[in-house]
Design an enzyme around this catalytic site. Structure first.
Site, PDB file in Angstrom:
ATOM      1  N   CYS A  79       0.827  -1.208   0.000  1.00  0.00           N
ATOM      2  CA  CYS A  79       0.000   0.000   0.000  1.00  0.00           C
ATOM      3  C   CYS A  79       0.867   1.267   0.000  1.00  0.00           C
ATOM      4  CB  CYS A  79      -1.007  -0.057   1.149  1.00  0.00           C
ATOM      5  SG  CYS A  79      -2.448   0.955   0.810  1.00  0.00           S
ATOM      6  N   HIS A 170      -3.386  -4.685   1.908  1.00  0.00           N
ATOM      7  CA  HIS A 170      -2.746  -4.962   3.201  1.00  0.00           C
ATOM      8  C   HIS A 170      -2.755  -6.471   3.481  1.00  0.00           C
ATOM      9  CE1 HIS A 170      -2.381  -0.931   5.211  1.00  0.00           C
ATOM     10  NE2 HIS A 170      -3.173  -0.610   4.213  1.00  0.00           N
ATOM     11  N   GLU A 172      -1.126  -8.113   5.564  1.00  0.00           N
ATOM     12  CA  GLU A 172      -0.880  -8.413   6.984  1.00  0.00           C
ATOM     13  C   GLU A 172      -2.154  -8.347   7.829  1.00  0.00           C
ATOM     14  OE1 GLU A 172      -0.476  -5.626   5.498  1.00  0.00           O
ATOM     15  OE2 GLU A 172      -0.938  -3.986   6.874  1.00  0.00           O
TER      16      GLU A 172
END
Ligand code: GLN
Length: 196
Positions: A79, A170, A172
């Site tokens: 990002c 994202h 994660e």
């Protein structure tokens, strides 16, 4: 044994650390440029690229980040981190770290859809990956050595160029660590080459 750093000036640092650890690899939050010497690969997290850039300059990180890239060490931008890696940013005359041969556009999925989730097919990684997009950029153009790994609605949202990996979303923020695991493999391969 490898160690992977997460640039920890701003943004989603803790979640990346957890994801790296879930891949059974040592992770470290990189807050000082000297720590870059200790890590074999670096994740540039999501957050706000302009804020991160300000902090990169404030803590004199830029030369060390460029050296890290020149040394051939793998970097993964997610990002805002993708925006930091790009050589070209729509509407900006200068890039930030500027090492990956891509042009990105910030906040490019429209104001109405500030954030959304999509199941993505990512080459080498997963047929269906739960991707979380938050005010995400996308890759508008990719150089000839860039391999496109994923698209969403015809837009490039993940790509690799040699030691550089980048995605618009994202990875994660979900329990699926397969994209992180793919980066871990890139770091292991780069380290093995250095030892030869
Ligand atoms: N919109 C942010 C930027 O332009 C990126 C958003 C994110 O990292 N989730 O830097």
């Amino acid at each position: 044994m490898i160690k992977i750093g997460v640039l920890a000036l701003q943004g989603a640092v803790r979640e990346h650390i957890n994801s790296i650890q879930a891949c059974n690899v040592e992770a470290v939050a990189v807050k000082r440029k000297e720590q870059l010497d200790e890590v074999d690969g670096l994740i540039l997290p999501g957050g706000e690229s302009t804020t991160m850039r300000r902090l990169i300059d404030k803590y004199d990180f830029m030369p060390a980040l460029k050296e890290f890239a020149s040394a051939g060490k793998p970097m993964f931008g997610t990002c805002a981190g993708l925006i930091l890696l790009a050589k070209d940013i729509v509407g900006y005359s200068e890039p930030h770290v500027g090492v990956m041969d891509i042009k990105v556009e910030r906040n490019s999925f429209g104001r109405q859809v500030d954030s959304f989730e999509a199941d993505l097919a990512i080459k080498y990684v997963a047929e269906s990956f739960p991707a979380v997009f938050i005010r995400a950029p996308h890759i508008v153009e990719a150089g000839e050595n860039v391999e496109i790994l994923s698209k969403h609605n015809e837009r490039i949202v993940a790509a690799r160029e040699g030691q550089f990996l980048g995605c618009s979303f994202h990875p994660e923020l979900t329990d699926n660590h397969r994209l992180t695991a793919y980066f871990v493999e890139m770091v292991k391969e780069a380290k093995a080459k250095q030892l030869v």
